[in-house]
Motif scaffolding. Structure first.
Motif, PDB file in Angstrom:
ATOM      1  N   ARG A 102      50.562 -14.338  59.200  1.00 27.01           N
ATOM      2  CA  ARG A 102      50.254 -15.694  59.789  1.00 27.01           C
ATOM      3  C   ARG A 102      51.616 -16.101  60.616  1.00 27.01           C
ATOM      4  O   ARG A 102      51.480 -16.661  62.049  1.00 27.01           O
ATOM      5  CB  ARG A 102      49.807 -16.946  58.905  1.00 27.01           C
ATOM      6  N   MET A 103      52.785 -15.793  60.076  1.00 25.39           N
ATOM      7  CA  MET A 103      54.085 -15.947  60.913  1.00 25.39           C
ATOM      8  C   MET A 103      54.096 -15.417  62.255  1.00 25.39           C
ATOM      9  O   MET A 103      53.689 -14.253  62.537  1.00 25.39           O
ATOM     10  CB  MET A 103      55.076 -15.571  60.271  1.00 25.39           C
ATOM     11  N   PRO A 104      54.113 -16.229  63.428  1.00 25.52           N
ATOM     12  CA  PRO A 104      54.010 -15.756  64.737  1.00 25.52           C
ATOM     13  C   PRO A 104      55.169 -14.677  65.122  1.00 25.52           C
ATOM     14  O   PRO A 104      54.886 -13.790  66.131  1.00 25.52           O
ATOM     15  CB  PRO A 104      54.383 -17.085  65.672  1.00 25.52           C
ATOM     16  N   VAL A 147      44.393 -10.588  64.786  1.00 29.22           N
ATOM     17  CA  VAL A 147      44.272 -11.261  63.515  1.00 29.22           C
ATOM     18  C   VAL A 147      43.228 -12.091  63.280  1.00 29.22           C
ATOM     19  O   VAL A 147      42.803 -12.903  64.030  1.00 29.22           O
ATOM     20  CB  VAL A 147      45.854 -11.846  63.149  1.00 29.22           C
ATOM     21  N   ASP A 148      42.898 -12.053  62.036  1.00 36.37           N
ATOM     22  CA  ASP A 148      41.768 -13.183  61.622  1.00 36.37           C
ATOM     23  C   ASP A 148      42.279 -14.429  61.604  1.00 36.37           C
ATOM     24  O   ASP A 148      43.476 -14.625  61.332  1.00 36.37           O
ATOM     25  CB  ASP A 148      41.176 -12.666  60.307  1.00 36.37           C
ATOM     26  N   ALA A 149      41.300 -15.577  61.413  1.00 39.06           N
ATOM     27  CA  ALA A 149      41.667 -16.797  61.167  1.00 39.06           C
ATOM     28  C   ALA A 149      42.494 -16.784  59.833  1.00 39.06           C
ATOM     29  O   ALA A 149      43.022 -17.708  59.497  1.00 39.06           O
ATOM     30  CB  ALA A 149      40.721 -17.780  61.464  1.00 39.06           C
ATOM     31  N   ASP A 150      41.743 -15.946  58.684  1.00 41.05           N
ATOM     32  CA  ASP A 150      42.032 -16.168  57.528  1.00 41.05           C
ATOM     33  C   ASP A 150      42.252 -14.535  57.200  1.00 41.05           C
ATOM     34  O   ASP A 150      41.558 -13.867  56.493  1.00 41.05           O
ATOM     35  CB  ASP A 150      41.007 -16.415  56.548  1.00 41.05           C
ATOM     36  N   PRO A 151      43.702 -14.211  57.548  1.00 43.66           N
ATOM     37  CA  PRO A 151      44.115 -12.791  57.399  1.00 43.66           C
ATOM     38  C   PRO A 151      44.267 -12.461  55.967  1.00 43.66           C
ATOM     39  O   PRO A 151      44.127 -11.282  55.510  1.00 43.66           O
ATOM     40  CB  PRO A 151      45.507 -12.647  57.947  1.00 43.66           C
ATOM     41  N   GLN A 152      44.390 -13.157  54.973  1.00 40.58           N
ATOM     42  CA  GLN A 152      44.363 -12.903  53.473  1.00 40.58           C
ATOM     43  C   GLN A 152      43.037 -12.405  53.245  1.00 40.58           C
ATOM     44  O   GLN A 152      42.877 -11.747  51.878  1.00 40.58           O
ATOM     45  CB  GLN A 152      44.877 -14.336  52.780  1.00 40.58           C
ATOM     46  N   SER A 153      41.923 -12.632  53.755  1.00 36.57           N
ATOM     47  CA  SER A 153      40.659 -12.325  53.389  1.00 36.57           C
ATOM     48  C   SER A 153      39.973 -11.304  54.141  1.00 36.57           C
ATOM     49  O   SER A 153      38.798 -10.655  53.832  1.00 36.57           O
ATOM     50  CB  SER A 153      39.656 -13.468  53.385  1.00 36.57           C
ATOM     51  N   VAL A 191      47.282   4.566  70.514  1.00 33.17           N
ATOM     52  CA  VAL A 191      46.804   3.578  69.673  1.00 33.17           C
ATOM     53  C   VAL A 191      45.930   2.372  70.604  1.00 33.17           C
ATOM     54  O   VAL A 191      46.733   1.984  71.772  1.00 33.17           O
ATOM     55  CB  VAL A 191      48.171   2.687  68.995  1.00 33.17           C
ATOM     56  N   ASP A 192      45.049   2.041  70.277  1.00 36.83           N
ATOM     57  CA  ASP A 192      44.246   0.950  70.962  1.00 36.83           C
ATOM     58  C   ASP A 192      44.397  -0.454  70.640  1.00 36.83           C
ATOM     59  O   ASP A 192      44.500  -1.297  71.339  1.00 36.83           O
ATOM     60  CB  ASP A 192      42.636   1.268  70.526  1.00 36.83           C
ATOM     61  N   ALA A 193      44.728  -0.752  69.414  1.00 33.61           N
ATOM     62  CA  ALA A 193      45.190  -1.861  68.967  1.00 33.61           C
ATOM     63  C   ALA A 193      45.925  -2.078  67.408  1.00 33.61           C
ATOM     64  O   ALA A 193      45.824  -0.922  66.767  1.00 33.61           O
ATOM     65  CB  ALA A 193      43.890  -2.662  68.864  1.00 33.61           C
ATOM     66  N   VAL A 194      46.660  -3.034  67.248  1.00 35.31           N
ATOM     67  CA  VAL A 194      47.221  -3.234  66.000  1.00 35.31           C
ATOM     68  C   VAL A 194      46.385  -4.411  65.211  1.00 35.31           C
ATOM     69  O   VAL A 194      46.293  -5.453  65.727  1.00 35.31           O
ATOM     70  CB  VAL A 194      48.622  -3.610  65.940  1.00 35.31           C
TER      71      VAL A 194
END
Length: 421
Positions: A314-316, A332-338, A303-306
């Motif tokens: 967003r929860m750490p 993770v994106d700044a806006d992971p919902q999108s 696995v290279d990344a998750v």
């Protein structure tokens, strides 16, 4: 300006993104502001007294006229009753997709060259055909359906995340999904395996956990109130807890406003308190991710990344627990919902130019073929080779067909996107 559109219709929220064609090629995906207060709108439809469907939830909705989470029920033969009308989940999903298309059309001034809509990794051909037919019948023929984890991986690959094997951990409002995708040159990412957990857990459960913490801290104040006063005091608490959860993703502590008959209170809560309440459930999701990797026949060292997707990641605590099990980058994106919507816009641009990815479904511009009335949906781990296995037959059901209302500009859109005249 020509553009393509990506749509992610989740169980609780819907997001969209566009990519525009410039002189040097397709531009970076831009998230569309669908809601009045943010980019996302609730994946909910409310039926008015005149039979029209509106997107979102009214301030005081009538539960008998409100439909939620219907996109995740596609493939279920039992319709949803909305305002005493039987509605199939795929028809409701198509209405919401049409609303997004029209909303974007109103701002862009022209129809999208290509539309891509995400779907859960566990869907087989039967569910995709159900949604394809519903989209075609409402007037959206120029649509391709692609797995959400593939789209999330495409989004992060475009942002510089390198690797041939990625894990996708998606935590939405009412559920989560763990997947493994691999790069297959030249077609792009393909799904290697996916699993849905036995126990339901999502962002809504985190909100409930925070609300329980607040109620516990109120204690005596609530015990001194009678039944109606308690309901009044707790009205809106969950909405405030949703906002507090988002603040706790970036701050160590915050206050939750509570409106009591004798006055307003601000109940302090900390991130560590919330994480202590949800840690066992999040740990279970991470364990599911590890099992998914093994079930897909992938060694953890490959696995290279998750990749994280969905508003609740967003929860750490999520990234922290994943990092303890998998010593690879967690992105993770700044806006992971999108994330999935942006990936869908990227995929839509790729579909317009060769090579076409192996996940592209046929684009229906004429009468679609008859559906096979079998439901090849996996019950646990999903591998690409298992998606065509049919389950035991179901007893026949008699469902009264529902003619859903058209949007005002629906006729114009149907002509533009290649649907029936």
């Amino acid at each position: 300006m020509p553009y393509v559109l990506g749509i992610d219709i989740g169980g609780t929220s819907t997001t969209a993104a566009v990519s525009r064609l410039h002189a040097n090629g397709w531009g970076e995906p831009e998230v569309v502001r669908l809601g009045d207060r943010g980019n996302a709108v609730p994946s909910a439809l409310h039926m008015g007294g005149d039979g029209t469907l509106t997107v979102g939830e009214p301030a005081r909705p009538d539960a008998t006229r409100l439909a939620r989470g219907f996109s995740r029920r596609i493939g279920d033969d039992v319709p949803l009753l909305v305002g005493n009308e039987p509605c199939t989940p795929q028809a409701l999903t198509a209405v919401l997709a049409m609303w997004v298309v029209e909303r974007v059309l109103a701002s862009e001034g022209e129809v999208a060259e290509q539309v891509v809509i995400s779907h859960p990794a566990g869907w087989g051909k039967y569910r995709r055909e159900l949604l394809h037919r519903a989209l075609w019948e409402i007037g959206l023929a120029n649509v391709t359906l692609l797995p959400e984890p593939v789209l999330a991986a495409e989004r992060h690959a475009a942002r510089g995340v390198l690797g041939g094997t990625l894990c996708v951990y998606s935590l939405g409002g009412n559920g989560y999904e763990a997947s493994v995708v691999g790069w297959a040159d030249p077609v792009g990412f393909r799904l290697l395996g996916s699993t849905a957990p036995v126990d339901r857990f999502g962002g809504d459960d985190i909100d409930d956990a925070l609300a329980a913490l607040v109620r516990g801290k109120l204690g005596r104040e609530l015990r001194e109130l009678d039944g109606p006063q308690v309901r009044l005091a707790l009205y809106g608490l969950r909405r405030e807890c949703t906002r507090a959860k988002e603040r706790l993703s970036v701050e160590p502590e915050t206050d939750v406003p509570v409106h009591l008959p004798r006055g307003h209170l601000r109940v302090p809560v900390t991130r560590s308190e919330l994480e202590g309440a949800i840690r066992p459930a999040v740990r279970h999701t991470v364990d599911t991710l590890v099992r998914t990797i093994h079930a897909a026949g992938v060694d953890a060292g490959q696995v290279d990344a998750v990749v994280l997707a969905g508003g609740a990641v967003r929860m750490p605590l999520v990234a922290e627990l994943i990092a303890t099990e998998l010593p690879v980058p967690v992105v993770v994106d700044a806006d992971p919902q999108s994330t999935a919507a942006a990936g869908a816009a990227l995929a839509a641009a790729q579909i317009l130019a060769p090579p076409v990815t192996e996940y592209q479904d046929p684009v229906w511009t004429a009468e679609p073929p008859a559906l096979r009335m079998s439901n090849p949906e996996p019950s646990s781990y999903v591998n690409e080779g298992e998606m065509g296995a049919a389950p035991p037959p179901r007893p026949p059901l008699s469902i009264t067909p529902l003619k859903l209302p058209r949007m005002r500009s629906g006729q114009r859109i149907r002509g533009l996107v290649g649907g029936r005249p």
